[in-house]
Design an enzyme around this catalytic site. Structure first.
Site, PDB file in Angstrom:
ATOM      1  N   ARG A  87     -65.592  38.900  47.822  1.00 27.36           N
ATOM      2  CA  ARG A  87     -66.344  38.129  46.816  1.00 27.36           C
ATOM      3  C   ARG A  87     -67.842  38.264  47.002  1.00 27.36           C
ATOM      4  O   ARG A  87     -68.593  38.186  46.026  1.00 27.36           O
ATOM      5  CB  ARG A  87     -65.934  36.662  46.880  1.00 27.36           C
ATOM      6  CG  ARG A  87     -64.558  36.476  46.286  1.00 27.36           C
ATOM      7  CD  ARG A  87     -64.275  35.034  45.993  1.00 27.36           C
ATOM      8  NE  ARG A  87     -63.126  34.935  45.134  1.00 27.36           N
ATOM      9  CZ  ARG A  87     -62.226  33.976  45.200  1.00 27.36           C
ATOM     10  NH1 ARG A  87     -62.335  33.018  46.088  1.00 27.36           N
ATOM     11  NH2 ARG A  87     -61.219  33.949  44.363  1.00 27.36           N
ATOM     12  N   GLY A 124     -55.869  36.643  41.200  1.00 24.79           N
ATOM     13  CA  GLY A 124     -54.931  35.737  41.862  1.00 24.79           C
ATOM     14  C   GLY A 124     -53.893  36.460  42.698  1.00 24.79           C
ATOM     15  O   GLY A 124     -54.199  37.399  43.437  1.00 24.79           O
ATOM     16  N   LYS A 174     -44.559  29.687  37.615  1.00 24.61           N
ATOM     17  CA  LYS A 174     -44.390  28.686  36.554  1.00 24.61           C
ATOM     18  C   LYS A 174     -44.606  29.196  35.142  1.00 24.61           C
ATOM     19  O   LYS A 174     -45.569  29.907  34.869  1.00 24.61           O
ATOM     20  CB  LYS A 174     -45.394  27.564  36.791  1.00 24.61           C
ATOM     21  CG  LYS A 174     -45.018  26.664  37.933  1.00 24.61           C
ATOM     22  CD  LYS A 174     -45.960  25.505  37.896  1.00 24.61           C
ATOM     23  CE  LYS A 174     -45.700  24.499  38.979  1.00 24.61           C
ATOM     24  NZ  LYS A 174     -46.824  23.566  39.045  1.00 24.61           N
ATOM     25  N   GLY A 231     -57.788  32.338  37.553  1.00 24.38           N
ATOM     26  CA  GLY A 231     -57.776  31.300  36.508  1.00 24.38           C
ATOM     27  C   GLY A 231     -58.638  31.694  35.322  1.00 24.38           C
ATOM     28  O   GLY A 231     -58.242  31.549  34.159  1.00 24.38           O
TER      29      GLY A 231
END
Ligand code: AMP
Length: 406
Positions: free
Chosen positions: A39, A363, A201, A386
């Site tokens: 990052r 992710g 999910k 996200g």
């Protein structure tokens, strides 16, 4: 790009205090050692550009979830050391992110100097997008650059609020690159365009699926979320992960896909596991679980699907091979456990071999690619899990909306 970029303002950086939001939310081990500096290095092009152009650079970021409290374990002090090392020059560290001392430090910077502010999330006002806090941050700089794509889906003081008080707000190189690759998917992608969705999910991905149904030719669904869809189709899923309250939503999605002529590809076989009885961590139990491959799409009670089977890998790979554009988010199984990572590996390998434009939504998919050493084989791997998913929902991200129009 419709928004101002760092290159657009390159001639204005000299001698100016440039406030730059970066995403230095790096992973740390128990001894606070940075385990990946990805990052930090992702924003080096923007950082070096401002230095070279003679700007006075003030960097700001969050780290972890200190929840509005000054917590030493979430201090950015470890990042400043790493950043100096990567830049090959000293970086000053402010022990706060607002206040007179910080302002004095910013005012005393020389052209080409760099300083890093302490963790923004030591103040609850950051996530609350508080106007006073935003004003205080804005008072530190004359030009604002946002290079933190990973937090662009959050309307926080440092990503959105601050732009109300600084005249010129531009996207950094990383932000621009992310928007370019993800943006291409939403406008005129080369067809056939296939989305591959996995992970645990369904509920997290409903909005993305709804939007994708308007753009893609097909959606491959794997991972835990596939079982809610298989249940919606009347299959036996045994003890597999299932969001029972989303079975109807899954039925509606399947119907909409049919109406819109979008193919939905679901697993046709599985690796199933029987977890040992008793309490304990799911992953630990899974590592010790009995497992087998079932070459049908029905699963007996007592067993749960933890990866896609070999026929499914073949079926999905054939679809991937015929695609020209692919967006992937979410693993095909519990890839963290080696024996259940074959599905995710197979799909990543098929993508790598496809010759298509391959964009991966950060992710877990990005971690899977790293684990499988296939990151370099993709056209673009997003730094924001996200943020990339919200982008794919077709929503303008607050951190992008706040930037100055060209
Ligand atoms: P998400 O955050 O929704 O993208 O989910 C990622 C997680 O889904 C990873 O930690 C995977 O281990 C998990 N996962 C993938 N497939 C399955 C499955 N069949 N059953 C349970 N968890 C799964």
């Amino acid at each position: 790009m419709a928004k101002l970029t760092i290159e657009d303002i390159s001639g204005e950086l000299k001698g100016k205090k440039v406030l730059m939001r970066v995403d230095f939310n790096v992973p740390l081990d128990a001894n606070r050692v940075i385990t990946s500096d990805k990052r930090i290095s992702a924003s080096l092009p923007s950082i070096k550009f401002v230095i070279e152009k003679g700007g006075k650079l003030i960097l700001m970021s969050h780290l972890g979830r200190p929840k509005g409290k000054k917590t030493p374990e979430f201090s950015l002090d470890v990042v400043v050391v790493k950043l100096s090392e990567l830049l090959g020059k000293p970086v000053k560290f402010a022990h706060d992110c607002i206040g007179d001392e910080v302002k004095k430090m910013a005012d005393s910077l020389n052209d080409g100097d760099v300083m890093l502010l302490e963790n923004l999330r030591f103040y609850k006002e950051e996530e609350g997008n508080d106007p006073e806090f935003s004003k205080k941050l804005a008072s530190l700089g004359e030009i604002y650059i946002n290079d933190a794509f990973g937090t662009a889906h959050r309307a926080h003081a440092s990503t959105a609020g601050v732009c109300k008080y600084i005249k010129k707000c531009a996207a950094g190189f990383l932000m621009e690159k992310e928007l370019k690759f993800l943006g291409k998917l939403l406008s005129k992608p080369e067809k056939p365009f296939i989305a591959i969705l996995g992970g645990a999910k369904v509920s997290d991905k409903i909005m993305v699926i709804e939007n994708l149904l308007n753009i893609v030719d097909g959606i491959i669904i794997g991972g835990g979320m596939a079982y809610t869809f298989l249940k919606a189709k009347g299959r036996q899923i045994g003890d597999s992960l299932c969001e029972n309250d989303k079975v109807n939503t899954a039925k509606e999605i399947l119907k909409k896909a049919l109406d819109k002529n979008v193919s939905i590809y679901l697993p046709i076989d599985h690796i199933v596991a029987k977890l040992p009885q008793g309490d304990g961590d799911f992953m630990e139990k899974l590592k010790k679980a009995e497992y087998k491959e079932v070459l049908v799409d029905d699963i007996d009670d007592g067993w749960e699907g933890v990866d896609i089977g070999k026929n499914t890998i073949e079926k999905f790979s054939n679809v991937i091979a015929k695609s020209k554009t692919i967006f992937w988010n979410g693993p095909m199984g519990v890839f963290e456990v080696d024996q259940f990572s074959k599905g995710t590996l197979g799909i990543a390998q098929a993508m790598a071999a496809s010759g298509a434009v391959t964009v991966v939504g950060g992710g877990d998919s990005a971690s899977a690619l790293k684990k499988l050493k296939l990151t370099d084989k993709m056209t673009h791997v997003s730094t924001g899990g996200g943020a990339s998913m919200e982008f794919m929902e077709g929503i303008e991200l607050p951190g992008v909306a706040a930037l100055t129009d060209k």
